[in-house]
Design a protein around this motif. Structure first.
Motif, mmCIF file in Angstrom:
data_model
loop_
_atom_site.group_PDB
_atom_site.id
_atom_site.type_symbol
_atom_site.label_atom_id
_atom_site.label_comp_id
_atom_site.label_asym_id
_atom_site.label_seq_id
_atom_site.Cartn_x
_atom_site.Cartn_y
_atom_site.Cartn_z
ATOM 1 N N LYS A 133 105.670 12.583 60.671
ATOM 2 C CA LYS A 133 105.145 11.229 60.453
ATOM 3 C C LYS A 133 104.892 10.970 58.973
ATOM 4 C CE LYS A 133 103.767 7.273 62.085
ATOM 5 N NZ LYS A 133 104.731 6.328 62.681
ATOM 6 N N THR A 134 104.537 12.017 58.227
ATOM 7 C CA THR A 134 104.325 11.876 56.779
ATOM 8 C C THR A 134 105.598 11.383 56.112
ATOM 9 O OG1 THR A 134 102.888 13.831 56.902
ATOM 10 C CG2 THR A 134 103.490 13.047 54.707
ATOM 11 N N VAL A 135 106.715 11.992 56.492
ATOM 12 C CA VAL A 135 108.017 11.626 55.930
ATOM 13 C C VAL A 135 108.379 10.195 56.320
ATOM 14 C CG1 VAL A 135 110.461 12.234 55.831
ATOM 15 C CG2 VAL A 135 108.740 14.038 56.018
ATOM 16 N N ASP A 136 108.071 9.821 57.556
ATOM 17 C CA ASP A 136 108.354 8.465 58.023
ATOM 18 C C ASP A 136 107.549 7.430 57.241
ATOM 19 O OD1 ASP A 136 110.058 9.457 59.939
ATOM 20 O OD2 ASP A 136 108.562 9.436 61.550
ATOM 21 N N ILE A 137 106.281 7.739 57.008
ATOM 22 C CA ILE A 137 105.410 6.804 56.280
ATOM 23 C C ILE A 137 105.895 6.644 54.836
ATOM 24 C CG2 ILE A 137 103.070 6.468 55.380
ATOM 25 C CD1 ILE A 137 102.059 7.883 57.966
ATOM 26 N N ALA A 138 106.259 7.743 54.213
ATOM 27 C CA ALA A 138 106.785 7.678 52.844
ATOM 28 C C ALA A 138 108.058 6.839 52.812
ATOM 29 C CB ALA A 138 107.060 9.089 52.323
ATOM 30 N N SER A 139 108.913 7.045 53.793
ATOM 31 C CA SER A 139 110.159 6.281 53.880
ATOM 32 C C SER A 139 109.870 4.789 54.022
ATOM 33 C CB SER A 139 110.998 6.777 55.060
ATOM 34 O OG SER A 139 112.167 6.013 55.210
ATOM 35 N N GLY A 140 108.830 4.475 54.773
ATOM 36 C CA GLY A 140 108.447 3.080 54.953
ATOM 37 C C GLY A 140 108.004 2.419 53.660
ATOM 38 N N GLN A 141 107.606 3.233 52.690
ATOM 39 C CA GLN A 141 107.206 2.722 51.369
ATOM 40 C C GLN A 141 108.344 2.839 50.356
ATOM 41 O OE1 GLN A 141 104.316 1.094 50.989
ATOM 42 N NE2 GLN A 141 104.120 1.490 53.201
ATOM 43 N N GLY A 142 109.541 3.149 50.864
ATOM 44 C CA GLY A 142 110.714 3.230 49.983
ATOM 45 C C GLY A 142 110.847 4.540 49.243
ATOM 46 N N LEU A 143 110.146 5.590 49.723
ATOM 47 C CA LEU A 143 110.182 6.886 49.048
ATOM 48 C C LEU A 143 110.876 7.937 49.911
ATOM 49 C CD1 LEU A 143 106.516 7.131 47.668
ATOM 50 C CD2 LEU A 143 108.481 6.019 46.631
ATOM 51 N N LEU A 144 111.665 8.790 49.273
ATOM 52 C CA LEU A 144 112.235 9.939 49.962
ATOM 53 C C LEU A 144 111.368 11.158 49.650
ATOM 54 C CD1 LEU A 144 116.071 9.445 49.376
ATOM 55 C CD2 LEU A 144 114.698 8.821 51.354
ATOM 56 N N THR A 145 111.142 11.994 50.646
ATOM 57 C CA THR A 145 110.240 13.146 50.504
ATOM 58 C C THR A 145 110.983 14.355 49.950
ATOM 59 O OG1 THR A 145 108.858 12.372 52.330
ATOM 60 C CG2 THR A 145 108.699 14.709 51.750
ATOM 61 N N VAL A 146 110.438 14.907 48.867
ATOM 62 C CA VAL A 146 111.066 16.033 48.168
ATOM 63 C C VAL A 146 110.211 17.288 48.304
ATOM 64 C CG1 VAL A 146 111.750 16.922 45.910
ATOM 65 C CG2 VAL A 146 112.233 14.546 46.503
ATOM 66 N N MET A 147 110.847 18.394 48.680
ATOM 67 C CA MET A 147 110.172 19.686 48.737
ATOM 68 C C MET A 147 110.705 20.552 47.581
ATOM 69 S SD MET A 147 108.039 19.299 51.147
ATOM 70 C CE MET A 147 107.506 20.934 51.668
ATOM 71 N N TRP A 148 111.070 21.804 47.837
ATOM 72 C CA TRP A 148 111.607 22.634 46.764
ATOM 73 C C TRP A 148 112.455 23.759 47.357
ATOM 74 C CZ3 TRP A 148 106.329 22.609 47.951
ATOM 75 C CH2 TRP A 148 105.831 23.768 48.551
ATOM 76 N N THR A 149 113.293 24.347 46.501
ATOM 77 C CA THR A 149 114.140 25.474 46.903
ATOM 78 C C THR A 149 113.543 26.783 46.412
ATOM 79 O OG1 THR A 149 115.943 23.956 46.263
ATOM 80 C CG2 THR A 149 116.575 26.136 47.081
ATOM 81 N N VAL A 150 113.086 26.772 45.143
ATOM 82 C CA VAL A 150 112.531 27.970 44.502
ATOM 83 C C VAL A 150 111.117 27.659 44.020
ATOM 84 C CG1 VAL A 150 112.806 29.658 42.653
ATOM 85 C CG2 VAL A 150 114.837 28.675 43.747
ATOM 86 N N ASP A 151 110.161 28.529 44.364
ATOM 87 C CA ASP A 151 108.764 28.330 43.984
ATOM 88 C C ASP A 151 108.355 29.355 42.921
ATOM 89 O OD1 ASP A 151 106.097 27.715 43.840
ATOM 90 O OD2 ASP A 151 105.663 28.045 45.971
ATOM 91 N N THR A 152 107.822 28.869 41.800
ATOM 92 C CA THR A 152 107.358 29.790 40.753
ATOM 93 C C THR A 152 106.077 30.514 41.188
ATOM 94 O OG1 THR A 152 106.029 28.044 39.728
ATOM 95 C CG2 THR A 152 108.282 28.348 38.896
ATOM 96 N N SER A 172 95.314 11.331 58.775
ATOM 97 C CA SER A 172 95.715 10.249 59.681
ATOM 98 C C SER A 172 96.853 9.448 59.063
ATOM 99 C CB SER A 172 94.531 9.321 59.948
ATOM 100 O OG SER A 172 94.184 8.614 58.764
ATOM 101 N N ASP A 173 97.529 8.676 59.880
ATOM 102 C CA ASP A 173 98.617 7.822 59.384
ATOM 103 C C ASP A 173 98.088 6.845 58.338
ATOM 104 O OD1 ASP A 173 100.048 9.168 61.262
ATOM 105 O OD2 ASP A 173 100.499 7.429 62.523
ATOM 106 N N GLN A 174 96.935 6.254 58.618
ATOM 107 C CA GLN A 174 96.355 5.281 57.698
ATOM 108 C C GLN A 174 95.999 5.933 56.363
ATOM 109 O OE1 GLN A 174 96.189 2.055 58.064
ATOM 110 N NE2 GLN A 174 95.200 1.756 56.072
ATOM 111 N N LYS A 175 95.394 7.126 56.422
ATOM 112 C CA LYS A 175 95.026 7.848 55.203
ATOM 113 C C LYS A 175 96.278 8.186 54.394
ATOM 114 C CE LYS A 175 92.678 10.605 52.388
ATOM 115 N NZ LYS A 175 91.815 10.070 51.312
ATOM 116 N N THR A 176 97.322 8.641 55.072
ATOM 117 C CA THR A 176 98.568 9.011 54.393
ATOM 118 C C THR A 176 99.171 7.800 53.676
ATOM 119 O OG1 THR A 176 99.042 10.744 56.017
ATOM 120 C CG2 THR A 176 100.899 9.909 54.725
ATOM 121 N N LYS A 177 99.216 6.682 54.371
ATOM 122 C CA LYS A 177 99.775 5.470 53.759
ATOM 123 C C LYS A 177 98.957 5.038 52.553
ATOM 124 C CE LYS A 177 101.175 0.712 54.766
ATOM 125 N NZ LYS A 177 101.271 -0.346 55.820
ATOM 126 N N GLU A 178 97.632 5.079 52.685
ATOM 127 C CA GLU A 178 96.758 4.685 51.574
ATOM 128 C C GLU A 178 96.991 5.579 50.357
ATOM 129 O OE1 GLU A 178 92.827 4.930 53.151
ATOM 130 O OE2 GLU A 178 92.955 3.025 54.265
#
Length: 321
Positions: free
Chosen positions: A231-250, A195-201
């Motif tokens: 929405k996960t990315v939006d919530i992170a942004s609201g906390q001043g965080l940019l969401t990072v994924m990856w290009t190459v996976d080990t 949920s949005d609330q769980k993600t923010k917490e």
């Protein structure tokens, strides 16, 4: 007596004229003007101005790509004509190796874009970043830290909040070694269905624990298992965080051989790649040769902040090429 008076008046007047600050200012302006005039007519200066355009590189704006999502911008290059002239003036001839450059910022920055995940750095920046997600694997962290230190490499460790709370000494050890810290949620849930609330917490609590433990302010967020929704990315942004994924996976959680990890990474990394890994035995044993292989491809290795910054790296001439 009258002659002496006239003489004194002339001497005093002359002194006042010479000592007058307005006179000094006038003389300085006249001198600078004569120098400027001589420089304007200087063939070397004219040539530098003419050649400058061929060496300048336009800045690249941050964009949202259809495939790779948010891509950071990259500074451009502009020739500093006066500084270049000073370096070439002694020899009196144009030398491209003596050109002095300044960096020009793009108009659109990563922070200006709408919230979007980041999978890689700018494709013109010869740098790679190592992303190390930590929620377990304590026994392999010291060896990995030692290897990173050996090669003078700084990585970005995304710490789970619960792990940080249970292992404050290890978290502090990572920071003391000069590495960057990111947020990897508190309990490693599947944020695609949370949920949005769980993600923010999850995000807020992890930020609080990391900052209280390491005194480091976090600005990057890595969703557990790479599972997220918009929405996960939006919530992170609201906390001043940019969401990072990856290009190459080990894919090191499958416990492949070190050779498999090395080949998997070295064969795929390129400008802007972000390499995902965890503190596993396979990765700990592969890390040394992996770093060597990446550097052999003329790629620098830096933190996520370094990779995603707009600053160029290496010599300006090499960057232009």
């Amino acid at each position: 007596m009258r002659k002496i008076g006239y003489t004194l008046v002339i001497v005093i007047s002359g002194f006042l004229i010479v000592a007058n600050p307005l006179t000094d200012q006038y003389m300085s302006l006249a001198l600078n003007e004569s120098i400027s005039v001589s420089k304007v007519d200087d063939p070397l200066l004219i040539e530098i101005k003419e050649q400058a355009k061929t060496f300048e590189v336009p800045a690249k704006d941050a964009v949202i790509d259809k495939v790779w999502k948010a891509i950071p911008g990259l500074n451009g290059l502009k020739v500093d004509v006066n500084a270049s002239y000073k370096k070439m003036k002694k020899d009196g001839s144009f030398d491209k190796e003596k050109l002095v450059f300044t960096e020009v910022k793009p108009k659109i920055h990563l922070e200006d874009l709408e919230p979007s995940p980041i999978y890689k750095g700018h494709p013109d920046k010869p740098m790679v970043s190592l992303l190390i997600n930590v929620a377990w694997g304590n026994e392999y962290l010291p060896k990995m830290l030692e290897t990173l230190k050996k090669h003078n490499v700084k990585a970005t460790f995304f710490l789970e909040g619960r792990w940080t709370q249970n292992n404050p000494d290890l978290a502090k050890m990572i920071v003391a070694a000069g590495h960057e810290i990111g947020n990897h949620s508190y309990t490693h849930p599947d944020l695609k269905v949370a949920s949005d609330q769980k993600t923010k917490e999850e995000i807020v609590k992890t930020n609080e624990v990391i900052e209280a433990t390491t005194e480091q302010k976090v600005k990057w967020f890595a969703p557990p298992s790479g599972s997220y929704r918009n929405k996960t990315v939006d919530i992170a942004s609201g906390q001043g965080l940019l969401t990072v994924m990856w290009t190459v996976d080990t894919i090191d959680w499958q416990k492949p051989s070190p050779e498999t990890i090395i080949n998997r990474v070295v064969n795929k990394v390129e400008n802007g790649s972000m390499v995902l890994m965890h503190p596993t035995e396979s990765t700990a044993n592969a890390l040394d040769r992996m770093i060597v292989g990446i550097k052999d491809k003329d790629l620098q290795i830096g933190t996520v902040t370094s990779l995603l910054s707009e600053e160029r790296i290496g010599s300006h001439e090499k960057q232009k090429k």
